[in-house]
Design a protein around this motif. Structure first.
Motif, short mmCIF file in Angstrom:
data_model
loop_
_atom_site.label_atom_id
_atom_site.label_comp_id
_atom_site.label_asym_id
_atom_site.label_seq_id
_atom_site.Cartn_x
_atom_site.Cartn_y
_atom_site.Cartn_z
N ALA A 78 0.83 -1.20 0.00
CA ALA A 78 0.00 0.00 0.00
C ALA A 78 0.87 1.25 0.00
O ALA A 78 2.05 1.21 0.33
CB ALA A 78 -0.93 -0.01 1.21
N GLY A 79 0.27 2.35 -0.40
CA GLY A 79 1.01 3.61 -0.37
C GLY A 79 0.31 4.69 -1.15
O GLY A 79 -0.64 4.44 -1.91
N LEU A 80 0.81 5.90 -0.98
CA LEU A 80 0.28 7.07 -1.68
C LEU A 80 0.97 7.19 -3.03
O LEU A 80 2.20 7.13 -3.12
CB LEU A 80 0.53 8.33 -0.85
CG LEU A 80 -0.23 9.58 -1.24
CD1 LEU A 80 -1.72 9.42 -0.96
CD2 LEU A 80 0.32 10.80 -0.50
N ILE A 81 0.18 7.35 -4.10
CA ILE A 81 0.75 7.43 -5.45
C ILE A 81 1.48 8.77 -5.60
O ILE A 81 0.86 9.85 -5.52
CB ILE A 81 -0.34 7.29 -6.52
CG1 ILE A 81 -1.01 5.92 -6.41
CG2 ILE A 81 0.25 7.47 -7.92
CD1 ILE A 81 -2.17 5.71 -7.36
N LYS A 82 2.77 8.70 -5.83
CA LYS A 82 3.60 9.89 -5.96
C LYS A 82 3.93 10.22 -7.41
O LYS A 82 4.14 11.38 -7.76
CB LYS A 82 4.90 9.70 -5.16
CG LYS A 82 5.67 11.00 -4.92
CD LYS A 82 6.79 10.77 -3.94
CE LYS A 82 7.49 12.09 -3.61
NZ LYS A 82 8.57 11.91 -2.62
N VAL A 105 8.86 7.16 4.42
CA VAL A 105 8.92 6.49 5.73
C VAL A 105 9.83 5.28 5.66
O VAL A 105 10.66 5.04 6.56
CB VAL A 105 7.50 6.08 6.19
CG1 VAL A 105 7.58 5.29 7.49
CG2 VAL A 105 6.62 7.31 6.37
N GLU A 106 9.72 4.52 4.60
CA GLU A 106 10.56 3.33 4.46
C GLU A 106 12.03 3.71 4.30
O GLU A 106 12.91 2.99 4.78
CB GLU A 106 10.09 2.52 3.25
CG GLU A 106 8.78 1.75 3.45
CD GLU A 106 7.56 2.65 3.37
OE1 GLU A 106 7.71 3.83 3.00
OE2 GLU A 106 6.45 2.18 3.69
N HIS A 111 17.51 3.76 6.72
CA HIS A 111 18.71 4.39 7.27
C HIS A 111 18.93 3.95 8.72
O HIS A 111 20.07 3.67 9.13
CB HIS A 111 18.58 5.91 7.20
CG HIS A 111 18.55 6.43 5.79
ND1 HIS A 111 17.97 7.64 5.43
CD2 HIS A 111 19.02 5.89 4.64
CE1 HIS A 111 18.09 7.81 4.14
NE2 HIS A 111 18.73 6.75 3.63
N SER A 112 17.84 3.88 9.49
CA SER A 112 17.96 3.44 10.87
C SER A 112 18.43 1.99 10.95
O SER A 112 19.31 1.64 11.75
CB SER A 112 16.61 3.60 11.58
OG SER A 112 16.66 3.10 12.89
N ALA A 113 17.85 1.13 10.10
CA ALA A 113 18.23 -0.28 10.11
C ALA A 113 19.67 -0.46 9.63
O ALA A 113 20.39 -1.34 10.13
CB ALA A 113 17.26 -1.07 9.21
N GLN A 114 20.09 0.35 8.67
CA GLN A 114 21.48 0.26 8.21
C GLN A 114 22.45 0.65 9.32
O GLN A 114 23.53 0.04 9.46
CB GLN A 114 21.68 1.16 6.98
CG GLN A 114 21.05 0.60 5.71
CD GLN A 114 21.16 1.57 4.55
OE1 GLN A 114 21.21 2.80 4.74
NE2 GLN A 114 21.17 1.03 3.33
N ALA A 115 22.09 1.66 10.10
CA ALA A 115 22.94 2.07 11.23
C ALA A 115 23.03 0.96 12.27
O ALA A 115 24.12 0.65 12.79
CB ALA A 115 22.39 3.36 11.86
N ALA A 160 13.45 -4.40 0.16
CA ALA A 160 12.47 -5.09 -0.69
C ALA A 160 11.14 -4.33 -0.71
O ALA A 160 10.49 -4.22 -1.76
CB ALA A 160 12.27 -6.52 -0.20
N THR A 161 10.75 -3.81 0.43
CA THR A 161 9.50 -3.04 0.50
C THR A 161 9.61 -1.78 -0.35
O THR A 161 8.67 -1.41 -1.07
CB THR A 161 9.18 -2.67 1.95
OG1 THR A 161 9.03 -3.86 2.73
CG2 THR A 161 7.90 -1.86 2.03
N ILE A 162 10.78 -1.12 -0.28
CA ILE A 162 11.00 0.10 -1.07
C ILE A 162 10.96 -0.23 -2.57
O ILE A 162 10.39 0.52 -3.37
CB ILE A 162 12.34 0.77 -0.69
CG1 ILE A 162 12.26 1.30 0.75
CG2 ILE A 162 12.68 1.89 -1.65
CD1 ILE A 162 13.56 1.85 1.27
#
Length: 375
Positions: A78-82, A105-106, A111-115, A160-162
């Motif tokens: 799901a997501g907002l069409i950009k 958001v993803e 970035h947080s998960a990579q850190a 994968a989500t991105i």
């Protein structure tokens, strides 16, 4: 005196009325005699001899077309069409970007998960160094290694989500009408646009089990459609259902038809013939020579009569139709001259005059000419 006058008047009246009655009877007799000897009207028609032709044996069927590849494009997240990167009706290639959803958001989560993953990687490296000096236990090293794998898996999941936030064309084809708008919130599985690969069309149809001998993969097919009635499309059988439907006795068959110019479209109704390699001799007449009714199909055959050429209604059994002609299975022989126009005015015994000014009917006209009178 009065009695005598009365008798005279009655006698005169009898003579007058008798004369009138006799005249009426004579007139009726003459009219009846006139119509009895009235020559039959000659009806002008066109005609053509029945011919014998070699026809390729076929198995007729009807089916519906579908594209070799066709799908409603949708997103799994799901997501907002950009961004919408296509137009309705556009031709696209495999891998072309069609739509992008908002992934801010993803990206932050990534970035947080990579850190976290980098920190876990440094910690695991340190632990591997210390275990050589027996400063830490092997269990502590294993735990750190496991935590690193968890962090890296989280990074991979967010990536994968991105990636799923961007929708690409899965194959070459033509897009339909766009079903979403910019700024709309898209639900998982919601249709974005229809994509059809029109390079090859598939036709699903059924035939009777008695024709199984003609159903071989690779067998030739001939197809016509209402959209292009004058054009025949050539194809071949690509698959035959291994099971016969026990309820109907029919077999499902799929044909494959090249469509390089893209004029065939999914959902079209099609008439299909399975072409057999053998040929058969059939008696043919023009389709418009046959009269169809509840009592049976019939044609008018021109025969020699006492007063000239007569039309005789003959009931026939007809078969398949091709190119404006129909095969006659019984009731006619080759060379029989059949009426091709003007049948509405005919009945058995009607005198006919075959129109000689029609070049297509020249042969039939010559056949139907009355014999020349001798001086």
């Amino acid at each position: 005196m009065n009695t005598k006058r009365m008798v005279v008047m009655l006698a005169v009246s009898g003579v007058v009325f008798g004369g009138v009655f006799g005249f009426v009877q004579f007139k009726n007799m003459m009219i009846k005699d006139y119509f009895a000897n009235l020559p039959k009207p000659v009806i002008t028609v066109t005609a053509q001899p029945a011919a014998t032709e070699k026809w390729q044996r076929t198995v007729p069927a009807v089916g519906t077309l579908q594209a070799v590849n066709g799908v409603d494009i949708s997103s799994s997240v799901a997501g907002l069409i950009k961004e919408i990167a296509f137009q309705s009706g556009q031709r696209v290639k495999k891998g072309d970007r069609l739509l992008r959803l908002d992934a801010d958001v993803e990206q932050t989560d990534l970035h947080s998960a990579q850190a976290d993953a980098e920190l876990a990687r440094i910690s695991a490296k340190r632990q591997r160094t210390l275990v050589r000096t027996d400063t830490v236990s092997q269990a502590a090293v294993d735990k750190t290694e496991a935590e690193l794998k968890v962090k890296e898996a989280k990074v991979a999941g967010i990536r994968a989500t991105i990636e799923k936030k961007t929708v690409f064309a899965p194959f070459d084809g033509v897009l339909g009408v766009r079903k979403v708008d910019l700024g709309q919130y898209l639900q998982p599985g919601q249709a974005i646009v229809n994509l059809q690969d029109l390079s090859v069309m598939l036709a699903d149809f059924t035939v009777s089990q008695k024709d199984l001998a003609a159903l071989e993969v690779g067998a030739a097919l001939a197809m016509t459609t209402d959209a292009w009635p004058e054009r025949t499309f050539d194809g071949s059988i690509s698959a035959v259902e291994p099971k016969v439907d026990e309820k109907t006795g029919m077999v499902m068959v799929q044909g494959r038809f090249p469509n390089p110019d893209g004029i065939l479209r999914p959902g079209m109704f099609a008439r299909i013939e399975v072409v057999r390699p053998s040929q058969a001799d059939v008696v043919t007449v023009p389709i418009n020579a046959v009269s169809y009714n509840l009592h049976g199909d019939s044609v008018f055959v021109v025969r020699d009569g006492t007063d000239g050429k007569e039309a005789v209604r003959t009931f026939v059994k007809v078969g398949e139709r091709r190119d404006g002609k129909v095969a006659v299975l019984s009731g006619l022989s080759t060379g029989d001259v059949v009426v091709t126009s003007g049948q509405v005015k005919l009945e058995t015994g009607s005198l006919v005059d075959i129109r000689a000014d029609d070049p297509l009917r020249a042969d039939a006209s010559q056949l139907a000419q009355p014999p020349a009178k001798t001086e």
